[in-house]
Design an enzyme around this catalytic site. Structure first.
Site, short mmCIF file in Angstrom:
data_model
loop_
_atom_site.label_atom_id
_atom_site.label_comp_id
_atom_site.label_asym_id
_atom_site.label_seq_id
_atom_site.Cartn_x
_atom_site.Cartn_y
_atom_site.Cartn_z
N SER A 9 49.91 63.00 5.46
CA SER A 9 49.40 63.32 6.68
C SER A 9 49.93 62.46 7.91
CB SER A 9 48.11 63.88 6.60
OG SER A 9 47.78 64.02 8.15
N HIS A 34 53.24 66.08 6.76
CA HIS A 34 52.32 67.00 7.34
C HIS A 34 51.85 66.63 8.74
CE1 HIS A 34 48.83 69.92 6.62
NE2 HIS A 34 48.11 68.96 7.36
N ASP A 36 49.54 67.40 11.88
CA ASP A 36 48.32 68.10 12.38
C ASP A 36 48.29 68.29 13.80
OD1 ASP A 36 46.60 68.37 9.98
OD2 ASP A 36 46.87 66.31 9.66
N MET A 38 46.38 69.70 16.57
CA MET A 38 45.10 70.32 17.36
C MET A 38 44.93 70.16 18.72
SD MET A 38 42.81 67.45 14.66
CE MET A 38 43.36 66.93 13.19
N HIS A 83 50.27 72.15 10.61
CA HIS A 83 48.77 72.70 10.30
C HIS A 83 48.57 72.81 11.86
CE1 HIS A 83 44.62 71.54 8.67
NE2 HIS A 83 44.81 72.86 9.12
N MET A 85 45.59 73.47 14.21
CA MET A 85 44.25 73.92 14.52
C MET A 85 43.81 74.09 16.01
SD MET A 85 43.24 70.56 11.67
CE MET A 85 44.69 70.08 11.88
N MET A 158 41.10 73.85 3.08
CA MET A 158 40.61 72.55 3.72
C MET A 158 39.52 72.14 2.90
SD MET A 158 42.39 71.79 6.53
CE MET A 158 41.19 70.36 7.09
N ASP A 192 44.16 69.80 1.64
CA ASP A 192 44.19 68.88 2.80
C ASP A 192 42.53 68.34 2.91
OD1 ASP A 192 44.72 67.59 4.96
OD2 ASP A 192 45.14 69.48 6.30
O1 5RP Z 1 43.98 68.54 8.83
C1 5RP Z 1 43.42 67.33 8.43
C2 5RP Z 1 42.34 66.93 9.24
O2 5RP Z 1 41.80 68.18 10.15
C3 5RP Z 1 44.29 66.24 8.04
O3 5RP Z 1 45.69 66.58 7.43
C4 5RP Z 1 43.48 65.63 6.82
O4 5RP Z 1 42.39 65.07 7.19
C5 5RP Z 1 44.28 64.47 6.05
O5 5RP Z 1 43.88 63.13 6.28
P1 5RP Z 1 42.93 62.44 4.90
O6 5RP Z 1 43.95 62.38 3.90
O7 5RP Z 1 42.89 61.07 5.70
O8 5RP Z 1 41.80 63.12 4.84
FE FE2 Z 2 46.03 69.09 7.89
#
Ligand code: 5RP
Ligand code: FE2
Length: 241
Positions: A9, A34, A36, A38, A83, A85, A158, A192
């Site tokens: 990520s 990955h 993210d 948001m 991803h 959000m 998640m 994730d």
């Molecule tokens: O979608 C996510 C948060 O919303 C991230 O992809 C996820 O938290 C990855 O980080 P970590 O491995 O440190 O938990």
């Molecule tokens: Fe994510």
């Protein structure tokens, strides 16, 4: 058999050096990157400030969007696993498609009224459609998106509340993964949040094959070793099943 996919990520990377961080992860053996995404849907603010403030934020964070994906795409051919959000994923399909995103995973909670149109549009832009669900959302909610005509090709379960990296893995989410794997043997099932050497076994033995890992990879002295360990766990679990 579904392929083991390890997706660091980039939320845990040094955003000021995104291209070199991406290259570093690929050199360490990453399959996907990955991303993210948001954000707060701006028209939600214009239409109804109060609603937006109460629940318009899909997550209480702001990260990156299509312009950064477009910039990164100029430096890498890697699969960019986005991803989303956001409160209105439909608004992001066109810009992300143009920017060079590879996968487009939206949240079921943000697409209850328009997921069919969304999946169709994602496919028409050449991206792989996926659906994600928050910890509080029952797995049954994604079934219509897997069984219908415009079906998604990946489910992202998640394992933390979306919004931030570095949170604690929720092992109770593994029931969702197990149920899904039983019903859909050849589906890409991604997990994730909080995945790393101490939690990977729970996820892979439940049937997850796509592993997102942020802090455990970026925070390790040897990220390649962690990526190898995560991949080994997926492959071992598959041999056992
Ligand atoms: O979608 C996510 C948060 O919303 C991230 O992809 C996820 O938290 C990855 O980080 P970590 O491995 O440190 O938990
Ligand atoms: Fe994510």
């Amino acid at each position: 058999m579904v392929k083991a996919i390890i997706a660091p990520s980039m939320l845990s990377s040094d955003f000021a050096n995104l291209a070199s961080e991406a290259e570093r992860m690929l050199n360490c053996g990453a399959d996907w990157l990955h991303m993210d995404i948001m954000a707060l849907h701006s028209s939600a603010v214009t239409e109804c400030c109060i609603c937006a403030l109460q629940d318009g934020h899909f997550v209480p964070n702001l990260t990156l969007g299509a312009p950064i994906i477009e910039s990164l795409r100029k430096h890498t051919k890697a699969y960019l696993d986005c991803h989303l959000m956001v409160t209105n994923p439909l608004d992001y399909v066109e810009p992300l498609g143009k920017a060079g995103a590879s996968g487009f995973t939206f949240h079921v909670e943000a697409s209850r009224d328009n997921w069919q149109e969304l999946v169709q549009k994602i496919k028409s832009k050449g991206m792989k459609p996926g659906v994600s669900l928050k910890p509080g959302t029952p797995i049954e909610e994604v079934y219509p998106l897997l069984d219908g005509e415009n079906s998604v090709e990946l489910v992202l379960v998640m394992t933390v509340e979306p919004g931030f990296g570095g949170q604690k893995f929720m092992p109770e989410m593994m029931d969702k993964v197990r149920t899904l794997r039983k019903k859909y043997p050849s589906l890409d099932i991604e997990v994730d949040g909080g995945l790393g050497p101490s939690t990977i076994e729970a996820a892979t033995s439940a049937g997850a094959n796509c592993i997102v890992a942020g802090s455990s990879v970026f925070g390790a002295p040897d990220p390649a070793q962690v990526i190898t360990l995560l991949r080994g766990s997926v492959e071992e679990a598959q041999k056992r099943s």
